[in-house]
Design an enzyme around this catalytic site. Sequence first.
Site, PDB file in Angstrom:
ATOM      1  N   ASP A  14       0.756  -1.246   0.232  1.00 10.59           N
ATOM      2  CA  ASP A  14       0.669  -0.027   0.184  1.00 10.59           C
ATOM      3  C   ASP A  14       0.587   0.989   0.303  1.00 10.59           C
ATOM      4  O   ASP A  14       0.961   2.153   1.045  1.00 10.59           O
ATOM      5  CB  ASP A  14      -0.636  -0.157   1.279  1.00 10.59           C
ATOM      6  CG  ASP A  14      -1.649   1.296   1.177  1.00 10.59           C
ATOM      7  OD1 ASP A  14      -2.137   2.136  -0.003  1.00 10.59           O
ATOM      8  OD2 ASP A  14      -2.825   1.518   2.351  1.00 10.59           O
ATOM      9  N   ASN A  21      -1.740   3.360  12.672  1.00  6.58           N
ATOM     10  CA  ASN A  21      -3.254   2.397  12.708  1.00  6.58           C
ATOM     11  C   ASN A  21      -3.209   1.433  12.748  1.00  6.58           C
ATOM     12  O   ASN A  21      -3.805   0.555  13.736  1.00  6.58           O
ATOM     13  CB  ASN A  21      -4.669   3.317  11.722  1.00  6.58           C
ATOM     14  CG  ASN A  21      -5.729   2.313  11.460  1.00  6.58           C
ATOM     15  OD1 ASN A  21      -6.723   2.220  12.767  1.00  6.58           O
ATOM     16  ND2 ASN A  21      -5.750   1.305  10.240  1.00  6.58           N
ATOM     17  N   HIS A  22      -2.520   0.895  11.956  1.00  2.00           N
ATOM     18  CA  HIS A  22      -1.889  -0.535  12.180  1.00  2.00           C
ATOM     19  C   HIS A  22      -1.304  -0.433  11.319  1.00  2.00           C
ATOM     20  O   HIS A  22       0.232   0.498  11.225  1.00  2.00           O
ATOM     21  CB  HIS A  22      -2.631  -0.689   9.959  1.00  2.00           C
ATOM     22  CG  HIS A  22      -3.130  -0.160   9.376  1.00  2.00           C
ATOM     23  ND1 HIS A  22      -3.953   1.151   9.313  1.00  2.00           N
ATOM     24  CD2 HIS A  22      -1.791   0.297   8.465  1.00  2.00           C
ATOM     25  CE1 HIS A  22      -3.250   2.126   7.668  1.00  2.00           C
ATOM     26  NE2 HIS A  22      -2.257   1.204   7.620  1.00  2.00           N
ATOM     27  N   GLN A  29      -3.587  -5.354   6.906  1.00  2.00           N
ATOM     28  CA  GLN A  29      -2.563  -3.917   7.096  1.00  2.00           C
ATOM     29  C   GLN A  29      -3.570  -4.666   8.487  1.00  2.00           C
ATOM     30  O   GLN A  29      -4.547  -3.662   9.101  1.00  2.00           O
ATOM     31  CB  GLN A  29      -2.986  -2.512   6.943  1.00  2.00           C
ATOM     32  CG  GLN A  29      -2.464  -2.406   5.861  1.00  2.00           C
ATOM     33  CD  GLN A  29      -2.606  -1.492   4.752  1.00  2.00           C
ATOM     34  OE1 GLN A  29      -4.615  -1.615   4.254  1.00  2.00           O
ATOM     35  NE2 GLN A  29      -2.216  -0.652   4.321  1.00  2.00           N
ATOM     36  N   ASP A  86      -5.186  -3.671  12.246  1.00  2.00           N
ATOM     37  CA  ASP A  86      -4.759  -2.527  13.316  1.00  2.00           C
ATOM     38  C   ASP A  86      -4.375  -2.878  14.685  1.00  2.00           C
ATOM     39  O   ASP A  86      -5.198  -4.046  14.891  1.00  2.00           O
ATOM     40  CB  ASP A  86      -6.357  -2.280  13.221  1.00  2.00           C
ATOM     41  CG  ASP A  86      -6.958  -2.004  12.231  1.00  2.00           C
ATOM     42  OD1 ASP A  86      -6.597  -1.750  11.580  1.00  2.00           O
ATOM     43  OD2 ASP A  86      -8.055  -0.580  12.501  1.00  2.00           O
ATOM     44  N   ARG A 106       3.093  13.817  10.015  1.00  2.00           N
ATOM     45  CA  ARG A 106       1.236  13.439   8.939  1.00  2.00           C
ATOM     46  C   ARG A 106       1.088  12.234   9.871  1.00  2.00           C
ATOM     47  O   ARG A 106       1.461  11.033   9.017  1.00  2.00           O
ATOM     48  CB  ARG A 106       1.661  13.797   7.475  1.00  2.00           C
ATOM     49  CG  ARG A 106       0.017  13.389   6.666  1.00  2.00           C
ATOM     50  CD  ARG A 106      -0.104  12.469   6.652  1.00  2.00           C
ATOM     51  NE  ARG A 106      -1.730  11.946   6.009  1.00  2.00           N
ATOM     52  CZ  ARG A 106      -2.191  10.559   5.532  1.00  2.00           C
ATOM     53  NH1 ARG A 106      -1.220   9.953   5.700  1.00  2.00           N
ATOM     54  NH2 ARG A 106      -3.401  10.642   5.098  1.00  2.00           N
ATOM     55  N   ASP A 155      -1.357   9.314  10.152  1.00  2.00           N
ATOM     56  CA  ASP A 155      -2.439   9.152   8.696  1.00  2.00           C
ATOM     57  C   ASP A 155      -3.795   7.841   9.917  1.00  2.00           C
ATOM     58  O   ASP A 155      -3.724   7.537  10.626  1.00  2.00           O
ATOM     59  CB  ASP A 155      -1.883   7.588   8.342  1.00  2.00           C
ATOM     60  CG  ASP A 155      -2.668   6.991   7.231  1.00  2.00           C
ATOM     61  OD1 ASP A 155      -3.145   7.282   6.062  1.00  2.00           O
ATOM     62  OD2 ASP A 155      -2.661   5.460   7.706  1.00  2.00           O
ATOM     63  N   GLU A 188      -4.541  13.693   9.027  1.00  2.00           N
ATOM     64  CA  GLU A 188      -5.855  13.037   8.230  1.00  2.00           C
ATOM     65  C   GLU A 188      -6.949  12.257   9.060  1.00  2.00           C
ATOM     66  O   GLU A 188      -6.700  11.531   9.156  1.00  2.00           O
ATOM     67  CB  GLU A 188      -5.394  11.941   7.059  1.00  2.00           C
ATOM     68  CG  GLU A 188      -6.096  11.789   6.112  1.00  2.00           C
ATOM     69  CD  GLU A 188      -5.920   9.695   5.869  1.00  2.00           C
ATOM     70  OE1 GLU A 188      -6.600   9.913   4.723  1.00  2.00           O
ATOM     71  OE2 GLU A 188      -5.490   9.846   6.387  1.00  2.00           O
ATOM     72  N   HIS A 192      -1.849  12.482  -2.476  1.00  2.00           N
ATOM     73  CA  HIS A 192      -1.996  11.008  -3.229  1.00  2.00           C
ATOM     74  C   HIS A 192      -2.284   9.713  -3.135  1.00  2.00           C
ATOM     75  O   HIS A 192      -2.868   8.746  -3.691  1.00  2.00           O
ATOM     76  CB  HIS A 192      -0.148  10.614  -1.834  1.00  2.00           C
ATOM     77  CG  HIS A 192      -0.736   9.915  -0.500  1.00  2.00           C
ATOM     78  ND1 HIS A 192      -1.309  11.326   0.248  1.00  2.00           N
ATOM     79  CD2 HIS A 192      -0.981   9.303   0.148  1.00  2.00           C
ATOM     80  CE1 HIS A 192      -1.612  10.458   1.637  1.00  2.00           C
ATOM     81  NE2 HIS A 192      -1.709   8.908   1.633  1.00  2.00           N
TER      82      HIS A 192
HETATM   83  C1  NOJ Z   1      -4.495   7.054   4.415  1.00  2.00           C
HETATM   84  C2  NOJ Z   1      -3.484   6.797   3.113  1.00  2.00           C
HETATM   85  O1  NOJ Z   1      -3.610   8.614   2.789  1.00  2.00           O
HETATM   86  C3  NOJ Z   1      -3.626   5.792   2.019  1.00  2.00           C
HETATM   87  O2  NOJ Z   1      -2.790   6.242   0.895  1.00  2.00           O
HETATM   88  C4  NOJ Z   1      -3.431   4.765   3.007  1.00  2.00           C
HETATM   89  O3  NOJ Z   1      -3.817   4.098   2.008  1.00  2.00           O
HETATM   90  C5  NOJ Z   1      -4.757   4.604   4.189  1.00  2.00           C
HETATM   91  N1  NOJ Z   1      -4.518   5.458   4.978  1.00  2.00           N
HETATM   92  C6  NOJ Z   1      -3.951   3.468   5.020  1.00  2.00           C
HETATM   93  O4  NOJ Z   1      -2.558   3.793   5.424  1.00  2.00           O
END
Ligand code: NOJ
Length: 548
Positions: A60, A102-103, A168, A170, A198, A200, A242, A311
Amino acid sequence: MSDRWYEKAVIYCLDIDVYADSDGDGVGDIRGLIGRLDYLARLGVTCLWLNPIHPSPDRDDGYDVEDFYNVDPRFGTLGDFAELLHQAGNRGIKVIIDLVVNHTSDKHPWFQSARSSPDSPYRDWYVWSETAPADRHQGMVFPGEQDETWTYDRTAKQWYYHRFYKFQPDLNIKNPRVREEIKKICAFWLQLGVAGFRMDAVPFIIEETEPGNPNSPKNLEFLSDLRQHIQWRKGDAVLLAEANVEPAELKHFFGDDGGSSNRIHMLFDFMLNGRLMLALARRNPEPIIEALRETPALPDGGQWATFLRNHDEVDLSRLTAEQRKDVFAEFGPDENMQLYGRGIRRRLAPMLGGDRRRVELAYALQFSLRGTPVLRYGEEIGMGDDLAQDGRNAIRTPMQWSGLPNGGFSTADPKDLVRPVISDPEYGYEQVNVTLQRHDPASLLSWFERMIRTLREAPEVGSGTCTHIDIPAPPGVLVHRADDRTGTMVFLHNLGPDDGVVDLHTLEPEAEFPNDVLADSDYPDPGKLDALPVKGYGYRWIRLRRKV
Ligand code: NOJ
């Protein structure tokens, strides 16, 4: 004047693996990025946000971390990273990194241990269920690529929770050892010299997941705790999160009910992002005016981060079905351009039909609105996308530095590149690249340099208040102002194709030598502000007054 650096920052987001490859192995690396710092300094960037830099199976794009205390060996070493921080610092550029907690990746040793035995010290670092949870087909973030949020693990003989892809798992925020570990990870990188994180997927980090309960409680207090921790370790470090949540929930991410900003410093403004796209698609500023009106008041020190592209896909999920339809029709009409039913996997220049006037207009608008602007790499030269790539990789192609093979990104054999360089006749590296644009004062890159320089002379935009000026204006034109103790700027942005004239004479008493500091064309002197022409898709940034 506020001296919070993040309020006046210009943030530039990049993926190391597609930015600049110094050793010719086809993968961008830290030394390559160091070699491009002068370019970034000249552009006017003051802070880099690096997409995940950690070792990862990379399923990812690095958001599946295997080791939080190292850098991906494909990018270099921790030593290279320390050098990057030093070299960036020499040029006045801060660096923040993605904090993806988160994971973890399912390959992370914590998960490998956790699944191996109920007695593993890491078992309770993840979220398990003995039986198949009833809500396992709910809450997927990637519909179409993911069909459940709980997966049965044969080794563990239990179901584990994963908000994102099944590779992934958690982390379990209820576990105090997990919370301590997250703080330790932050402390480690702060000690190395990063300026912040940043973060996530914040709403999911704090989710105290209960099997079968799709609305599990959230531990917002952890955000206060984390903030205190990072501030103690490094006074001016920031958290940029985010958190794409309902507007009413946003304030809880900035601070507790006490009224101060004691949680996240900056949140990406997803609501504004969707409205900007809608306004551009409809050529009508009304959605932006609505967004400005509805934006909740932030506690002192709380700040928005604005963006047009990042992104990921353009996320239109906060628009109504009808609004989304209009944006899709304009910017992502083919199914192949759309993703997850809610988004568009394209860059801005192609979405705007390559119309230079509209690209400038869109970025002038973003950078003039309240908050700290975030710019995705390649947008400054108007890069395109590659829809032949899977999913979000369409907008993650190598940076186009020059007309040399592989766009100057790498000397590797093209088949060894991490992703192909765009080479189509319109947006390919031979037409769209840094070198060509650097030598052309009329290029988009030169325009970005001027625009960012101008913004940096206007601290009221990042630190002050931003208000829509509610006067009769031609249908496509947004009129807004930014004020703080240092002065006032007024902005006209014409989202429509027709020329218009704006009468702002009511502001004349406030004006001292009003002048255009940035505009799409040469306009007559603003004079008494009573007849300000603005061309179709044009814009004017007018300095009204400046206090010294
Ligand atoms: C948000 C990120 O911006 C994204 O690119 C990612 O796939 C997910 N979180 C999982 O980490």
